[in-house]
Design a protein around this motif. Structure first.
Motif: not given
Ligand code: MOS
Length: 695
Positions: A212, A509, A660
């Motif tokens: 990520q 996040g 999220e």
């Molecule tokens: Mo996320 S659970 O902030 O990759």
């Protein structure tokens, strides 16, 4: 750019529903995921993980597999390179990264060896045949509130708060809810398994990894292997989902680097599905007690939220379940406590709205119980407790559009017709109920760099070390750059997904777009300034420091309609509607897809997802998609998402974040609908058939 202004965008790419720029590459098979990267001379590593929960490795009989076809060798704790114990992540040093450093087995599924072979099949055959002798020691994997090992959680964020007198507030309340809520261990379950390919080019370590945030993971990897950061380059072209589990420097990457170093050739390590379950991030189980007191008219007097979660002694982590409780509702007294319980488990890490998803299940279930006891419309109860400033922080909200989400959602859903008494609706043999939840997710930005070069042909090369997890980051950043430079999207050449592109926040996040957009818009503003430089590079660190303190959150209201079959205990979600305030919507197609994905994750959390651990062996009994259920298409017949007008005044383009928020609130809305259908509260997730039947 002034931090409090938001430049109007002339070109109009932001806000337009454009299909994703890599869509064609993805549907024609041209898009490469990390295991697809063609690398000449490639060898393959197969990971061997511990079959015991806690103890020591007494022997690994390498000689038994050394002569198997294609085997190049085995790396274990006796010959692995030494790793730097200081290496870690956001939460601090992480012993979970220190693979193959000693004979200690701290948790089930711990990688204990890597078998390297000429083909994946040969490596795997030898890994499966590798004899390992263990010294089995007693373990403790049983999580519960009040566990004697429990200690206050790190206060890096979501630290304890005490505002007002909670006990006096509860004592003076006309109605008090005092209930306990639980969520199980859950797994991120990205479709693309974690895979890394590593090799040396002279003095430089090269890796293609599924993650990520290539820049941040390159820094961690460099620290781990005691290399100067400029000697490590990580690329990530396309990623098949992360959900938190690819925010860390994964075992696939660490082991691939060890093998490339030892065997002097490129090595690819791809985790099997069960290894993804056993050895990458999982959400810890939580156990939460909420006490809420209110006057007869529904005005809150006090909230007390005491939560515990499990972790590993190897690494600090915070499942910030009490964070929402500090900001969602006005109450003169608020108290939160968070306890961490170290157990012999894989170190937990961020998964799909960490903290907020389990925390909102507890808080929004408790609010629904309060409405029930007050004999009040749960929608009215939320509207009555809307705060003017942060109830704990006292800070103003940057923008807060929860009420708009609730009101528009209620209209669209047909909430006004609801009989708030439970077990009133039947259709044939089925019980029918509806429920809602209000929620928020914190937003903001982290420091990032970006650079823009004006090319001789009139196009612009825009460079930022972003990652596209499949969420549409490439498409969003192209539009943002086009508008910031006041040119058409066809003039933008975007380069992302490479740690060499400079420091940048990760796709995590819910702050990826906001963080990267800030750096891009700042670079564009300089590029269009009087000096007209050919290349501009900016770093937003100082700008972030100037950002005024505010309560910054995205908001949503989720409405669910369920049917419950009292004969089988089966819960089906018939309708799911989410209203979202996520700041400026960069691309409605992608934003909608993202929040709907989040709501499917919330549905999955409500009804299906549960890592089941056998207390005797300490191991998960369902580390695969046969045993670990996630929601599929057939689980959600009708799911809708809409956006209310919203704007974050502190950040360029008015961006908040949509990553999220979709995960938060949905589980409580469904649990509340199940109560409305059956008259029985479900305070432990998932809402399994047997739990519905028991009651
Ligand atoms: Mo996320 S659970 O902030 O990759």
């Amino acid at each position: 750019m002034n931090a409090e202004s938001s430049a109007p965008t002339a070109a109009g790419a932001v806000g337009a529903a454009r299909p994703r720029v890599e869509g064609r590459a993805k549907v024609t098979g041209g898009a490469r995921y990390s295991a697809d990267e063609p690398v000449p001379g490639l060898a393959f590593g197969a990971v061997v993980v511990s079959t015991i929960t806690r103890g020591r490795v007494l022997d690994i009989d390498v000689a038994a597999v050394q002569d198997m076809p294609g085997v190049l060798g085995v790396i274990d704790h006796r010959n692995a390179p030494r790793l730097n114990p200081e290496a870690g992540h956001f939460f601090g040093p992480d012993g979970g990264l220190r693979l193959l450093q000693d004979d200690v087995i701290p948790h089930p599924g711990r990688p204990i060896a890597l078998v390297v072979g000429e083909t994946p099949e040969q490596a795997r055959a030898a890994a499966q045949a590798l004899p390992v002798v263990y010294d089995v020691q007693p373990h403790d994997t049983e999580f519960f509130f009040g566990h004697p090992a429990g200690r206050p959680a790190s206060a890096l964020f979501d630290g304890p708060v005490d505002v007002g007198d909670v006990d006096a507030g509860l004592a003076a309340s006309a109605v008090v809810v005092d209930e306990r809520y639980g969520t199980p261990e859950e797994h991120c379950s990205a479709m693309e398994p974690h895979s890394a390919t590593a090799w040396w080019e002279g003095e430089r370590l090269q890796a293609v990894d599924s993650n990520q945030g290539p820049y941040q993971i390159a820094v961690t990897l460099a620290t781990l292997f005691c290399l100067p950061p400029e000697r490590v380059r990580i690329r990530v072209e396309h990623v098949g989902g992360g959900f938190g589990s690819k925010g860390m420097c994964g075992p696939q990457l660490i082991l691939a680097v060890m093998a490339a170093t030892r065997f002097g050739r490129p090595v690819r390590v791809t985790l099997t599905r069960d290894q993804v379950f056993l050895a990458t991030a999982q959400r810890p189980a939580t156990d939460q007690v909420i006490r809420i007191g209110a006057d007869a008219d529904g005005r809150l007097r006090a909230i007390d939220h005491v939560a515990a979660f499990e972790l590993s002694p190897l690494a600090e982590y915070i499942e910030g379940c009490t964070e929402l409780t500090k900001t969602l509702y006005a109450a003169p007294a608020i108290r939160t406590r968070l306890t961490a319980v170290p157990l012999d488990i894989l170190p937990p890490y961020s998964m799909r709205a960490p903290g907020a998803a389990p925390g909102s299940f507890a808080l929004e279930s408790a609010m629904d119980e309060l409405a029930e006891r007050l004999e009040m419309d749960p929608l009215k109860l939320r509207l009555r407790n809307e705060p003017v400033v942060g109830p704990v922080s006292g800070l103003p909200f940057s923008s807060r559009n929860l009420v708009a989400c609730l009101r528009q959602g209620a209209r669209r859903f047909g909430w006004a017709d609801r009989d708030h008494r439970p077990r009133m609706r039947r259709e044939g043999s089925l019980l029918v109920g509806t429920g809602l939840a209000a929620t928020s997710f914190s937003t903001g930005a982290f420091p990032s760099t970006a650079s823009i070069t004006a090319e001789p042909d009139g196009t612009f090369t825009v460079v930022v070390a972003a990652t596209d997890l499949g969420t549409g980051a490439r498409t969003a950043l192209t539009a943002i750059a086009a508008d910031a430079l006041e040119v058409g999207v066809e003039k933008i050449g975007l380069r992302i997904s490479d740690s060499d592109l400079g420091p940048a926040w990760s796709a995590g996040g819910s702050r990826g777009t906001a963080s990267w957009a800030w750096a891009i818009t700042e670079a564009a503003a300089k590029m269009r300034g009087p000096e007209r430089p050919a290349t501009v590079t900016v770093d937003t660190t100082h700008l972030l420091g100037e950002l005024p303190s505010r309560e910054r959150h995205a908001y949503s209201a989720v409405f669910a309609e369920v049917t419950v079959d009292p004969a089988t205990g089966e819960v089906r979600v018939r309708r799911l509607l989410g209203l979202f305030a996520v700041g400026r919507v960069i691309n409605p197609l992608m934003a909608r897809s993202q929040v709907i994905g989040g709501m499917v994750g919330g549905l999955s959390m409500a009804l299906h997802e549960e890592g089941v651990r056998d207390p005797v062996s300490g191991r998960h009994v369902n580390p695969d998609f046969a045993g670990y259920h996630i929601a599929a298409h057939a689980d959600v017949p009708d799911i809708e998402a809409e956006f209310v007008p919203d704007h974050e005044p502190g950040l360029p383009m008015g961006v908040k974040g949509a990553g999220e928020i979709g995960n938060v609130g949905t589980a409580a809305a469904i649990a509340n609908a199940v109560w409305h259908a059956t008259g029985v509260r479900q305070r432990q997730l998932p809402i399994r058939l047997d739990r519905v039947l028991e009651d």
